[in-house]
Design a protein around this motif. Structure first.
Motif, PDB file in Angstrom:
ATOM      1  N   THR A 150      13.090   1.689 -27.099  1.00  0.00           N
ATOM      2  CA  THR A 150      12.441   2.669 -27.966  1.00  0.00           C
ATOM      3  C   THR A 150      11.773   3.722 -27.078  1.00  0.00           C
ATOM      4  O   THR A 150      11.486   3.464 -25.908  1.00  0.00           O
ATOM      5  CB  THR A 150      11.355   2.014 -28.837  1.00  0.00           C
ATOM      6  OG1 THR A 150      10.383   1.449 -27.960  1.00  0.00           O
ATOM      7  CG2 THR A 150      11.940   0.941 -29.718  1.00  0.00           C
ATOM      8  N   PRO A 151      11.505   4.917 -27.640  1.00  0.00           N
ATOM      9  CA  PRO A 151      10.884   5.976 -26.827  1.00  0.00           C
ATOM     10  C   PRO A 151       9.591   5.504 -26.161  1.00  0.00           C
ATOM     11  O   PRO A 151       9.319   5.841 -25.003  1.00  0.00           O
ATOM     12  CB  PRO A 151      10.619   7.082 -27.837  1.00  0.00           C
ATOM     13  CG  PRO A 151      11.625   6.872 -28.917  1.00  0.00           C
ATOM     14  CD  PRO A 151      11.860   5.393 -28.975  1.00  0.00           C
ATOM     15  N   GLU A 152       8.807   4.694 -26.876  1.00  0.00           N
ATOM     16  CA  GLU A 152       7.534   4.226 -26.313  1.00  0.00           C
ATOM     17  C   GLU A 152       7.778   3.343 -25.095  1.00  0.00           C
ATOM     18  O   GLU A 152       7.148   3.518 -24.041  1.00  0.00           O
ATOM     19  CB  GLU A 152       6.732   3.429 -27.352  1.00  0.00           C
ATOM     20  CG  GLU A 152       6.369   4.179 -28.625  1.00  0.00           C
ATOM     21  CD  GLU A 152       7.548   4.322 -29.585  1.00  0.00           C
ATOM     22  OE1 GLU A 152       8.196   3.307 -29.884  1.00  0.00           O
ATOM     23  OE2 GLU A 152       7.836   5.465 -30.013  1.00  0.00           O
ATOM     24  N   GLN A 153       8.719   2.405 -25.282  1.00  0.00           N
ATOM     25  CA  GLN A 153       9.016   1.499 -24.170  1.00  0.00           C
ATOM     26  C   GLN A 153       9.525   2.284 -22.964  1.00  0.00           C
ATOM     27  O   GLN A 153       9.183   1.995 -21.827  1.00  0.00           O
ATOM     28  CB  GLN A 153      10.079   0.486 -24.593  1.00  0.00           C
ATOM     29  CG  GLN A 153       9.547  -0.596 -25.511  1.00  0.00           C
ATOM     30  CD  GLN A 153      10.666  -1.395 -26.158  1.00  0.00           C
ATOM     31  OE1 GLN A 153      11.801  -0.909 -26.268  1.00  0.00           O
ATOM     32  NE2 GLN A 153      10.355  -2.597 -26.584  1.00  0.00           N
ATOM     33  N   ARG A 154      10.335   3.291 -23.232  1.00  0.00           N
ATOM     34  CA  ARG A 154      10.908   4.064 -22.135  1.00  0.00           C
ATOM     35  C   ARG A 154       9.816   4.843 -21.414  1.00  0.00           C
ATOM     36  O   ARG A 154       9.797   4.923 -20.195  1.00  0.00           O
ATOM     37  CB  ARG A 154      11.985   5.012 -22.664  1.00  0.00           C
ATOM     38  CG  ARG A 154      13.237   4.294 -23.139  1.00  0.00           C
ATOM     39  CD  ARG A 154      14.316   5.275 -23.561  1.00  0.00           C
ATOM     40  NE  ARG A 154      14.814   6.065 -22.445  1.00  0.00           N
ATOM     41  CZ  ARG A 154      15.826   5.698 -21.671  1.00  0.00           C
ATOM     42  NH1 ARG A 154      16.459   4.560 -21.900  1.00  0.00           N
ATOM     43  NH2 ARG A 154      16.205   6.461 -20.671  1.00  0.00           N
ATOM     44  N   ARG A 155       8.929   5.412 -22.209  1.00  0.00           N
ATOM     45  CA  ARG A 155       7.845   6.165 -21.604  1.00  0.00           C
ATOM     46  C   ARG A 155       7.010   5.240 -20.727  1.00  0.00           C
ATOM     47  O   ARG A 155       6.661   5.571 -19.599  1.00  0.00           O
ATOM     48  CB  ARG A 155       6.978   6.800 -22.692  1.00  0.00           C
ATOM     49  CG  ARG A 155       6.278   8.056 -22.245  1.00  0.00           C
ATOM     50  CD  ARG A 155       5.632   8.818 -23.386  1.00  0.00           C
ATOM     51  NE  ARG A 155       5.080   7.956 -24.410  1.00  0.00           N
ATOM     52  CZ  ARG A 155       5.379   8.077 -25.703  1.00  0.00           C
ATOM     53  NH1 ARG A 155       6.204   9.000 -26.107  1.00  0.00           N
ATOM     54  NH2 ARG A 155       4.834   7.262 -26.584  1.00  0.00           N
ATOM     55  N   ALA A 156       6.740   4.053 -21.251  1.00  0.00           N
ATOM     56  CA  ALA A 156       5.938   3.095 -20.503  1.00  0.00           C
ATOM     57  C   ALA A 156       6.633   2.704 -19.197  1.00  0.00           C
ATOM     58  O   ALA A 156       5.994   2.443 -18.186  1.00  0.00           O
ATOM     59  CB  ALA A 156       5.679   1.859 -21.360  1.00  0.00           C
ATOM     60  N   ALA A 157       7.964   2.683 -19.220  1.00  0.00           N
ATOM     61  CA  ALA A 157       8.710   2.302 -18.025  1.00  0.00           C
ATOM     62  C   ALA A 157       8.932   3.497 -17.091  1.00  0.00           C
ATOM     63  O   ALA A 157       9.629   3.381 -16.084  1.00  0.00           O
ATOM     64  CB  ALA A 157      10.051   1.702 -18.433  1.00  0.00           C
ATOM     65  N   GLY A 158       8.356   4.637 -17.484  1.00  0.00           N
ATOM     66  CA  GLY A 158       8.493   5.815 -16.632  1.00  0.00           C
ATOM     67  C   GLY A 158       9.862   6.469 -16.715  1.00  0.00           C
ATOM     68  O   GLY A 158      10.294   7.151 -15.790  1.00  0.00           O
ATOM     69  N   LYS A 159      10.561   6.255 -17.842  1.00  0.00           N
ATOM     70  CA  LYS A 159      11.877   6.886 -18.011  1.00  0.00           C
ATOM     71  C   LYS A 159      11.776   7.990 -19.047  1.00  0.00           C
ATOM     72  O   LYS A 159      10.865   7.986 -19.875  1.00  0.00           O
ATOM     73  CB  LYS A 159      12.880   5.853 -18.531  1.00  0.00           C
ATOM     74  CG  LYS A 159      13.183   4.714 -17.612  1.00  0.00           C
ATOM     75  CD  LYS A 159      14.460   4.058 -18.131  1.00  0.00           C
ATOM     76  CE  LYS A 159      14.446   2.578 -17.979  1.00  0.00           C
ATOM     77  NZ  LYS A 159      15.627   1.969 -18.566  1.00  0.00           N
TER      78      LYS A 159
END
Lengths: 120, 678
Positions: free
Chosen positions: B408-417
């Motif tokens: 999800t966008p949130e998870q990706r943001r959290a992973a720095g992607k």
């Protein structure tokens, strides 16, 4: 009989028109759009052109204008295939030099009846 | 003349499906912000063609539905209506509706009216005019003509009339068919000969048409020259009542689709389409055909060269030379001809790829993920049959990547992607194969959870040591349900094992490569065609087997020192620090081998789906292309054999199924667990 140039980007319509006209004893040259038609028209004479209006590459209106500028097509009947929903195209087509129109949907008998109006 | 219109239906369906694909693609382009007028125009054109064709060929329900669609598109095209997501969604839906309608009609069935009506309602809601928006426009011309004893027509063409292709003489002929016609010419405007422009029309006419003729019939004659002439039409006198002719001809000039559906009698020949024969066809580019004809020409030349040689009275050494040349040429001709005949069945893989933009778009929206789909290698060609069968596995893999791979966008943001994930579909040729890659930049496979699940399901023993590759490969194992492992998406019936099974049925392989946090890549390898195989012939005793060339890694003479025996009879071969199970083909197939000892024969190391085995054979023969014949249809399914072929000398050789043999070697090794012993 007559030699007719039939222009339509839809293969099924083109086949239907060509089949009908050939069945009535005419010679038919088929073209898939305005550019193709213009190439096939150059240097030749046709007794009649039947063209769809909405086509890729070169639409029917432009094709009619281009054809009319060729000496061999100055008096040639040119009919366009239109639908009621694009009625404004009739006037646009006329200004470009169209002789008349055939309204889609039409059946083979209607097609033959209409071209009798313009073939000598 | 009555023409059976159903003969054009197949062409109509084909072009309509193509048109729908264009619509779909261009709608997605619109959505991604490309508001180029040509984009809207090509969407309009596709809908317009479907409408025109369906009306003409008697598919009234399609024509009626498309009319609403076309009206909306027309407004968008003219800029009267802004392009918004609220419009694109129902338009995309209409593509599906039309596709279903046409599919049903093509199969000779009636389309399901419910989704059509629902979609139509949505379109009309957007249009803001629920219910037959065209009724008003159609009514205008339909005012019935006043009855008359006849008509007086004053017709004065403008000078340029002839240059529109219209001809007064033909028009008069048409009028004469309606009734009794009297023509009076008016030459007042005719100039002196010296001033006369031969292309202009200077004459005017007064026509008297007597008879029971409807006004519309007269109008129709002059319909095309309106604006190109001065025209007055007056009734001869107010005459007897009621013209009975509800004019059949004029009905053709004003067909509103709604009216047409109510009174289908108007278009007589365009009746119920006859059920099309179950004929599948293929479109072939003309250059491929030209190439074939060219090749055929060369073959004829070679043939005549050889036949000349055959007619020679005496056959001397110089003839042998020419015979060899001729045969070499024949071989080249045959090979080229074969390649080109195969190419006829080849289509660019874009045919299989083109459904994905829509799929990714819809599924991404549903899952709340932002995904960009990248396509490359769309022009890579693939056999039509293979293409048809690879569609479902591909859809499954792409869904899988979206579902489990991309976060999800949130998870990706959290992973720095970046928030938008990427799914990349790529295709290319490699050797005699086509490779299709589905790559995502998502989270990658979760090694630990897969392993835990596999142990739980009894696929793997609790203390087995597996490499990452082997663990990743477990997702393809039967009975390994992915849905619970990585995420929960309901309604997915099949697992990855089915994907692998289907791909194997095509003679292909599928592998996965995954990096935690970086994403996964699924690689599908498929033969270009199902009909021909590049094979290596091997001999075991008196039998000849064909090993698919794609599977062979190397062939080697046995170094006895490298052979290790593991618990019982199972043998493995140590090759560059890798232990490869040895499979004695003679044992597997119950034939008598020539070589008793390993050093008397050869090992052919083959690979399938990440595992290797070494096939023990007596001898290597030649490499050749073989035509695959099904063993299953002609005999029965045999484990370890994928088919049969007929060799040049007429004998039958069996084609080895490498992945099947690997499976067999595993079951044979059960208990000893030779595969992973080292």
């Amino acid at each position: 009989m007559a030699t007719i140039l039939a222009v339509d980007d839809s293969a099924s319509m083109r086949q239907m028109v060509a089949f009908t006209l050939k069945g009535a004893g005419h010679d038919v040259v088929e073209a898939t759009d305005g550019v193709d038609a213009l190439n096939k028209a150059k240097g030749k004479r046709f007794d009649l052109v039947i063209s769809d209006v909405n086509m890729p590459n070169m639409d029917g209106i432009t094709l009619i204008r281009e054809l009319r500028s060729l000496p061999a097509f100055k008096f040639t009947p040119i009919l366009m295939l239109t639908t009621e929903s694009t009625a404004d195209k009739k006037q646009e087509g006329k200004q470009a030099g169209a002789t008349g129109w055939i309204v889609k949907p039409f059946n083979p008998d209607q097609l033959l009846a209409t071209i009798r109006k313009v073939l000598g | 003349m009555s023409i059976d219109l159903s003969q054009f239906l197949e062409t109509f369906y084909e072009e309509s499906f193509e048109g729908l694909e264009t619509m779909e693609q261009e709608l997605l382009n619109l959505e991604s912000g490309n508001h180029d007028p040509e984009t809207i125009n090509s969407i309009f054109r596709a809908a317009h063609s479907i409408k025109g064709g369906s009306g003409t060929f008697g598919l009234d329900s399609v024509a009626e539905y498309t009319h609403v669609l076309e009206t909306l598109l027309d407004e968008m095209r003219d800029g009267r209506r802004a392009v918004t997501p609220e419009i694109i969604a129902p338009l995309l839906e209409s593509v599906d509706v039309l596709r279903d309608m046409l599919t049903a009609l093509r199969a000779g069935e009636e389309p399901d009216p419910a989704p059509v009506a629902a979609s139509r309602q949505k379109l009309e809601a957007v249009l803001g005019a629920a219910g037959g928006g065209d009724a008003a426009s159609a009514a205008t011309e339909a005012t019935p003509g006043a009855p008359a004893a006849g008509w007086q027509i004053r017709f004065r063409p403008h000078p340029h009339l002839l240059q529109t292709g219209n001809d007064p003489v033909r028009m008069f002929r048409e009028l004469a068919e309606l009734g009794d016609l009297e023509v009076e010419v008016d030459t007042d405007a005719l100039p002196a000969l010296a001033n006369l422009a031969p292309e202009d029309c200077y004459l005017g006419w007064t026509l008297t048409l007597r008879g029971d003729v409807a006004r519309e019939a007269v109008d129709e004659v002059f319909d095309w020259v309106e604006g190109d002439c001065d025209l007055t039409i007056t009734p001869l006198d107010s005459a007897p009542p009621e013209t009975p002719s509800a004019p059949a001809e004029t009905a053709a000039a004003t067909p509103s689709p709604a009216a047409k559906a109510d009174a289908p009698a108007a278009s007589a020949p365009a009746k119920k389409p006859t059920r099309p024969a179950e004929a599948s066809s293929i479109r072939v580019a003309i250059d491929k055909i030209d190439e074939l004809i060219n090749m055929m020409g060369e073959l004829v030349i070679t043939q005549s060269m050889l036949s000349q040689l055959g007619e020679a009275e005496q056959f001397g050494p110089e003839h042998i030379e020419r015979l060899r040349d001729g045969l070499a040429q024949l071989e080249r001709n045959t090979r080229e001809l074969q390649e080109n005949v195969m190419r006829i069945r080849m289509l660019p893989i874009s045919f299989a790829f083109q459904r994905f933009p829509r799929l990714v778009h819809d599924l991404g929206a549903k899952l709340g993920k932002q995904v960009e789909l990248q396509l490359s290698g769309e022009q890579t060609e693939l056999d039509k049959t293979v293409m048809e069968k690879i569609g479902d596995p591909l859809v499954h893999l792409v869904r899988n990547s979206l579902d489990h791979g991309i976060e999800t966008p949130e998870q990706r943001r959290a992973a720095g992607k970046p928030e938008t994930g990427i799914i990349h579909l790529n295709a290319f040729h490699e050797g005699g194969n086509i490779v299709i890659e589905i790559r995502d930049d998502g989270a990658g496979l979760n090694r630990d959870r897969i392993l835990a699940k596999a142990i739980e399901n009894g696929l793997v023993g609790p203390d087995e040591h597996l490499s990452d590759e082997q663990i990743h490969d477990l997702i393809f194992a039967p009975g390994f349900s992915t849905a619970e492992v990585v995420s929960d998406v309901s309604g997915r019936g099949v697992g990855m094992d089915v994907v692998r099974k289907n791909i194997r049925a095509l003679g292909g392989t599928v592998e996965v490569h995954s990096e935690p946090g970086q994403g996964s890549t699924f690689t599908i390898r498929l033969p270009l065609t199902l009909a021909i195989l590049d094979g290596q012939s091997v001999r075991v005793g008196k039998e000849i087997y064909i090993v698919p060339l794609i599977a062979i890694i190397e062939s080697l003479q046995v170094d006895p020192e490298a052979v290790k025996s593991v618990t019982g009879a199972a043998q493995v071969y140590c090759l560059r620090d890798e232990y490869i199970p040895i499979v004695h083909l003679a044992e597997v197939f119950g034939v008598q081998a020539e070589a008793r000892r390993l050093e008397d024969g050869l090992l052919v190391v083959v690979e399938g789906e990440g595992s290797k085995i070494a096939l023990f054979v007596d001898d290597l023969l030649g490499q050749q292309q073989v035509v695959i014949k099904s063993l299953e249809t002609n005999f029965r399914k045999v484990d370890g054999i994928s088919g049969a072929t007929i060799l040049g000398d007429g004998t039958v050789a069996l084609i080895l199924d490498i992945t099947g043999l690997i499976g067999l070697s595993r079951t044979r090794a059960t208990g000893s667990d030779a595969t992973r012993a080292a």
